[in-house]
Write a protein that holds these residues in place. Structure first.
Motif, PDB file in Angstrom:
ATOM      1  N   ASP A   1     -23.263  -2.948   9.514  1.00  0.00           N
ATOM      2  CA  ASP A   1     -23.806  -3.990   8.943  1.00  0.00           C
ATOM      3  C   ASP A   1     -24.007  -5.216   8.905  1.00  0.00           C
ATOM      4  OD1 ASP A   1     -25.689  -4.832   6.397  1.00  0.00           O
ATOM      5  OD2 ASP A   1     -24.096  -4.757   4.804  1.00  0.00           O
ATOM      6  N   PHE A   2     -25.531  -5.302   9.681  1.00  0.00           N
ATOM      7  CA  PHE A   2     -25.730  -6.793  10.259  1.00  0.00           C
ATOM      8  C   PHE A   2     -25.560  -7.640   9.252  1.00  0.00           C
ATOM      9  CE2 PHE A   2     -25.281  -5.388  14.639  1.00  0.00           C
ATOM     10  CZ  PHE A   2     -24.061  -6.053  14.404  1.00  0.00           C
ATOM     11  N   SER A   3     -26.408  -7.008   7.737  1.00  0.00           N
ATOM     12  CA  SER A   3     -26.450  -8.377   6.677  1.00  0.00           C
ATOM     13  C   SER A   3     -25.266  -8.602   5.920  1.00  0.00           C
ATOM     14  CB  SER A   3     -27.344  -7.542   5.253  1.00  0.00           C
ATOM     15  OG  SER A   3     -26.936  -6.729   5.211  1.00  0.00           O
ATOM     16  N   PHE A   4     -23.999  -8.024   6.602  1.00  0.00           N
ATOM     17  CA  PHE A   4     -21.972  -8.313   5.532  1.00  0.00           C
ATOM     18  C   PHE A   4     -22.472  -7.958   4.777  1.00  0.00           C
ATOM     19  CE2 PHE A   4     -22.916 -10.516   9.582  1.00  0.00           C
ATOM     20  CZ  PHE A   4     -22.353  -9.691  11.021  1.00  0.00           C
ATOM     21  N   GLU A   5     -23.406  -6.775   3.943  1.00  0.00           N
ATOM     22  CA  GLU A   5     -23.200  -6.571   2.149  1.00  0.00           C
ATOM     23  C   GLU A   5     -22.526  -5.174   1.961  1.00  0.00           C
ATOM     24  OE1 GLU A   5     -24.891  -8.471  -0.400  1.00  0.00           O
ATOM     25  OE2 GLU A   5     -24.886  -9.250   2.238  1.00  0.00           O
ATOM     26  N   ASP A   6     -22.791  -3.997   3.178  1.00  0.00           N
ATOM     27  CA  ASP A   6     -21.629  -3.099   2.885  1.00  0.00           C
ATOM     28  C   ASP A   6     -20.221  -2.917   3.412  1.00  0.00           C
ATOM     29  OD1 ASP A   6     -21.095  -0.469   2.735  1.00  0.00           O
ATOM     30  OD2 ASP A   6     -22.537   0.517   3.192  1.00  0.00           O
ATOM     31  N   ASP A   7     -19.314  -3.208   3.144  1.00  0.00           N
ATOM     32  CA  ASP A   7     -17.479  -3.744   3.150  1.00  0.00           C
ATOM     33  C   ASP A   7     -17.486  -2.593   3.824  1.00  0.00           C
ATOM     34  OD1 ASP A   7     -17.964  -6.423   3.097  1.00  0.00           O
ATOM     35  OD2 ASP A   7     -16.411  -5.683   1.786  1.00  0.00           O
ATOM     36  N   LYS A   8     -18.455  -1.249   2.850  1.00  0.00           N
ATOM     37  CA  LYS A   8     -17.356  -0.128   3.721  1.00  0.00           C
ATOM     38  C   LYS A   8     -18.455   0.463   5.252  1.00  0.00           C
ATOM     39  CE  LYS A   8     -17.099   5.483   2.423  1.00  0.00           C
ATOM     40  NZ  LYS A   8     -17.695   6.427   1.138  1.00  0.00           N
ATOM     41  N   LYS A   9     -19.212   0.140   5.729  1.00  0.00           N
ATOM     42  CA  LYS A   9     -19.959   0.179   6.259  1.00  0.00           C
ATOM     43  C   LYS A   9     -19.378  -0.273   7.872  1.00  0.00           C
ATOM     44  CE  LYS A   9     -24.449   1.374   8.296  1.00  0.00           C
ATOM     45  NZ  LYS A   9     -26.509   0.854   8.213  1.00  0.00           N
ATOM     46  N   ASN A  10     -18.765  -1.503   7.681  1.00  0.00           N
ATOM     47  CA  ASN A  10     -18.628  -2.780   8.589  1.00  0.00           C
ATOM     48  C   ASN A  10     -16.677  -2.347   8.378  1.00  0.00           C
ATOM     49  OD1 ASN A  10     -20.504  -3.378   9.392  1.00  0.00           O
ATOM     50  ND2 ASN A  10     -20.160  -4.875   7.877  1.00  0.00           N
ATOM     51  N   SER A  11     -15.897  -1.598   7.960  1.00  0.00           N
ATOM     52  CA  SER A  11     -14.355  -1.177   8.166  1.00  0.00           C
ATOM     53  C   SER A  11     -14.195  -1.303   9.601  1.00  0.00           C
ATOM     54  CB  SER A  11     -14.200   0.419   7.290  1.00  0.00           C
ATOM     55  OG  SER A  11     -14.748   1.108   7.795  1.00  0.00           O
ATOM     56  N   ARG A  12     -14.823  -0.872  10.368  1.00  0.00           N
ATOM     57  CA  ARG A  12     -14.533  -0.573  11.892  1.00  0.00           C
ATOM     58  C   ARG A  12     -14.080  -1.875  12.143  1.00  0.00           C
ATOM     59  NH1 ARG A  12     -16.701   3.759  16.004  1.00  0.00           N
ATOM     60  NH2 ARG A  12     -15.249   4.277  16.806  1.00  0.00           N
ATOM     61  N   LEU A  13     -15.040  -2.729  11.772  1.00  0.00           N
ATOM     62  CA  LEU A  13     -15.234  -3.950  12.269  1.00  0.00           C
ATOM     63  C   LEU A  13     -14.344  -5.272  11.866  1.00  0.00           C
ATOM     64  CD1 LEU A  13     -17.702  -5.721  13.895  1.00  0.00           C
ATOM     65  CD2 LEU A  13     -18.883  -6.244  11.464  1.00  0.00           C
ATOM     66  N   PHE A  14     -13.923  -4.599  10.765  1.00  0.00           N
ATOM     67  CA  PHE A  14     -12.777  -5.351  10.026  1.00  0.00           C
ATOM     68  C   PHE A  14     -11.511  -5.370  10.141  1.00  0.00           C
ATOM     69  CE2 PHE A  14     -16.593  -6.322   5.810  1.00  0.00           C
ATOM     70  CZ  PHE A  14     -16.682  -6.623   7.288  1.00  0.00           C
ATOM     71  N   LYS A  15     -11.242  -4.158  11.164  1.00  0.00           N
ATOM     72  CA  LYS A  15     -10.138  -3.336  11.797  1.00  0.00           C
ATOM     73  C   LYS A  15      -9.250  -4.745  11.633  1.00  0.00           C
ATOM     74  CE  LYS A  15      -9.778   1.297  10.455  1.00  0.00           C
ATOM     75  NZ  LYS A  15      -8.853   1.170   9.299  1.00  0.00           N
ATOM     76  N   LYS A  16     -10.227  -5.666  12.816  1.00  0.00           N
ATOM     77  CA  LYS A  16      -9.703  -7.336  13.040  1.00  0.00           C
ATOM     78  C   LYS A  16      -9.957  -8.001  11.951  1.00  0.00           C
ATOM     79  CE  LYS A  16      -9.829  -6.898  18.232  1.00  0.00           C
ATOM     80  NZ  LYS A  16      -8.723  -7.018  19.036  1.00  0.00           N
TER      81      LYS A  16
END
Length: 766
Positions: free
Chosen positions: A205-220
């Motif tokens: 989610d490139f609006s960065f509103e959905d933390d759950k959808k970006n969970s893989r991104l935030f593994k870093k």
């Protein structure tokens, strides 16, 4: 490939690479020291295998460190080993690159080959190569090459392996230097897709509103959601680099349909310092048709673009718009663009409202093509000619409907999209029967060894030897099947019944010199065999050359000299032979010469097709009133294609007297090399947007589609495009489709709904 990351110079070169499986977003590291490490599983797909063999880490043998790479060489007749799919070489242009490696063997009586090369993505650009063969014993030996990199070079790589014996070969401690500097490797940005292809389906989610959808991104841990600052909405992406970080992957964009378009990354950036981070775009290719036995990958290109605000002033701690653009290369094997971030220092920065566009459209709108419309299907149903059966034993009356479409050309190319489909082979046999019986064609020419095919010709003309025996002697499993056995058996029966209208069998391939050499020996008196043995020995060295070499290469010079000596001897001896025998002898010499010449060119596929066209044209001109039916892969009979196919040269020489017919199918199975063994493989489902996805909507199990002079209308616009088309060959992969233009490649196409595997001849080895 050389990259500057945080002011440091790093080398990304095509060297032995192994998967290191990290939990997520794992980049591939270049293991120059061949060190066994925890979680290393198998040889990287950045390496291709030359022939089947065993390749593994060995912790009991090492030149330095804790281990080496062990290659078990098991084939005495052909070179076996590894070669790279070249990595970018822009920073090496007009420079000398030194590549060295340490090698040892166990009782190896053959040679170790070591080759380094640079080449360009442009077909006509100059290339450089250096190579050497070495005798390697039980003590470690250093092999070193000095490679002058061409001014236009895009790629750099090397190959290593053995030939001429059975043994174990260990390689270790590869060193690469340029202008006196040795380079260390780092994780290669953008290669995460190679070790985890599911990343192509992960869309943050490139609006960065959905933390759950970006969970893989935030593994870093350095990438986090930040609700304290944002351009729009409630959150943004915060990046807090560490000193050891080189890059962070954001997403992977599938590019199969997007070659030649403009890729844009737009959004907003906020920086804690005046320094600017960069975006990287790594274009990744996947070669699923490369020999032998495995997929291979390539970093086709790498771009690093600073994230600069669109305004003239660069302000700290303020949100500013940015835009970066890069053209997507046009390449049939291009699969993905990995997009990520390269920090300039350890200062924090934020991103928000990222958009990824292709020619101004959102990528998600371009990835999945729409299904065929009812109007498009209706047009197709009117254009096709339905046929009744693929079986050669069925009546041929339905083929009369093709009389105005097929049979006027002097040479007709009959293609196939895999070398192992029972129904395709049967349909080609059926067409051949009809064209021989009704249209007077008198030569069946196969994509088979030119010299080995003479035994088949002797069988179909004179009944010499046995059908199974001569078929097996062709030396290629693809033709040693019941379908081809049935074809040559029918040819023999036809010739017995029509002694004044006999049909010949000819081969036109030229990849091996051995049968031609053996056939030449039969014409020589015993006292002249010394010259022949000299030529054979030199040809063994030539065949071991893995990449193109200059005409001054000692192996090439020696082989050409030996060939001239043997040919001189033959010119004295052949006076007693008939004209037809002399023609066959000349053919054998030309085949050997072509094998040598193949090592002198940088475009092996293109040169092979040109040679096959030359051999076919020689057959056409040497047989009175020849009318030839060509049995080969679609990629060879096509009139146009990526590697300038055989059909292009025939069309250029013969004009409308050459006709090309392609074959494809919708679903089923076929026989091919899959996971290192010959077996029945399941065909990939016809993908959305492929030509096959349109053909199957006609719901006709077997039909012919004329492709000559098709006027463009809205309902057939898809047929005028370059779409995905099933393209397998002898090997089976999970990716069966590449991009083709049917109207420029073929004059007609036969579509089969179903395929099953071709059937190996019983009591015959694979």
């Amino acid at each position: 490939m050389l990259l500057f990351v945080r002011g440091k110079l790093y080398l990304f070169l095509s060297v032995p690479v192994f998967f290191i499986f990290f939990p997520l977003f794992a980049q591939i590291n270049l293991n120059l020291e061949f060190e066994p490490q925890p979680l290393q599983q198998e040889l990287s797909p950045f390496w291709s295998l030359k022939r089947k063999g065993t390749y593994q880490f060995d912790t009991t043998v090492a030149y330095s460190g804790k281990g080496s790479l062990l290659m078990e060489i098991k084939n005495q007749s052909f070179p076996q080993g590894l070669y790279t799919e070249p990595i970018l070489a822009h920073s090496f242009r007009n420079k000398i690159v030194t590549v060295s490696i340490w090698v040892k063997s166990a009782d190896f009586t053959g040679y170790v080959f070591f080759t380094a090369y640079s080449l360009s993505n442009e077909p006509k650009s100059s290339s450089h190569v250096v190579s050497r063969d070495s005798i390697v014993g039980s003590e470690w030996k250093k092999l070193q090459l000095e490679l002058p990199v061409a001014a236009q070079a895009d790629r750099l790589g090397f190959s290593i392996g053995g030939w001429g014996g059975n043994s174990k070969i260990w390689i270790d401690h590869c060193q690469i230097s340029c202008e006196g500097k040795e380079y260390k490797d780092v994780p290669l940005a953008g290669t995460e897709i190679v070790s985890d292809t599911t990343l192509a389906f992960y869309k943050p989610d490139f609006s960065f509103e959905d933390d759950k959808k970006n969970s893989r991104l935030f593994k870093k841990s350095q990438l986090t959601s930040d609700s304290t600052t944002h351009k729009q909405g409630r959150k943004s992406l915060k990046v807090i680099p560490t000193q050891s970080d080189n890059s962070y992957l954001l997403c992977v964009v599938p590019l199969d349909t997007l070659g030649g378009k403009l890729l844009s990354i737009k959004g907003f950036v906020k920086k804690a310092s005046i320094s600017s981070p960069s975006l990287y775009i790594t274009f990744v290719s996947k070669f699923t048709k490369k020999p032998y036995y495995r997929d291979s990958w390539d970093i086709y290109d790498y771009k690093q673009i600073p994230i600069q605000p669109l305004t003239s002033t660069d302000i700290q701690n303020e949100w500013q718009a940015f835009s970066a653009e890069v053209s997507i290369p046009e390449n049939d094997f291009l699969r993905y663009a990995s997009i990520g971030l390269v920090p300039s220092d350890t200062s924090a920065f934020w991103l928000d409202e990222i958009r990824i566009l292709v020619d101004g459209q959102g990528v998600s709108e371009l990835i999945q093509p729409p299904p065929p419309t009812l109007a498009e299907t209706a047009w197709l149903k009117k254009a096709i000619i339905p046929l009744k059966s693929t079986s050669p034993s069925e009546p041929l009356t339905d083929l009369l409907s093709l009389s105005e479409k097929i049979g006027k050309a002097k040479i007709i190319g009959l293609g196939e999209n895999t070398h192992g489909s029972h129904e395709t082979f049967q349909m080609k046999h059926r067409l051949i029967r009809w064209l021989v019986e009704q249209k007077g064609y008198n030569v069946i020419a196969f994509e088979a060894d030119m010299a080995a095919s003479e035994a088949v010709n002797e069988y179909v003309l004179n009944g010499k030897s046995d059908a199974q025996k001569v078929l097996k002697a062709l030396g290629f499993w693809t033709w040693n099947v019941e379908e081809i056995l049935a074809l040559i058996t029918w040819m023999r029966q036809y010739n017995v019944a029509h002694p004044k209208q006999m049909v010949q069998f000819k081969g036109f391939d030229m990849q091996s010199p051995w049968k031609a050499l053996a056939s030449l020996k039969e014409y020589l008196p015993a006292k002249d065999t010394l010259t022949w043995h000299s030529l054979k020995k030199r040809m063994e060295r030539v065949v071991a050359i893995r990449r193109f070499v200059p005409a001054t290469d000692t192996s090439i010079v020696a082989a050409l000299q030996a060939l001239r000596e043997v040919k001189t001897t033959f010119l004295i001896r052949v006076a007693k032979h008939s004209l037809s025998q002399k023609a066959v002898i000349e053919q054998y010499f030309r085949q050997i010469e072509q094998v040598i010449e193949l090592r002198l060119v940088g475009e092996a596929n293109r040169f092979r097709d040109a040679c096959m066209a030359e051999n076919l044209y020689r057959t056409f001109t040497s047989i009175p009133d020849a009318r030839i039916l060509v049995w080969a892969h679609n990629n060879h009979v096509a009139k146009l294609g990526m590697d300038t196919p055989m059909g292009y040269w025939l069309k250029s020489q013969l004009g409308d007297s050459y006709q090309s017919i392609g074959f494809t199918f919708d679903q089923g199975t076929f026989r091919g090399i899959y996971k290192d063994s010959l077996q029945a493989a399941t065909a990939q489902t016809s993908v959305a947007g492929s030509f096959e996805s349109y053909f199957k909507t006609a719901q006709v199990p077997l039909f012919y589609l004329p492709l000559q002079k098709v006027p463009l209308v809205k309902e057939n616009q898809w047929l005028h495009q370059r779409l995905l088309f099933r393209d397998v060959g002898a090997e089976s992969f999970n990716d069966d489709f590449t991009r083709h233009s049917l109207l420029t490649e073929f004059d007609g196409l036969l579509f089969l709904q179903q395929s099953t595997p071709s059937r190996a001849v019983k009591n015959s080895s694979k």
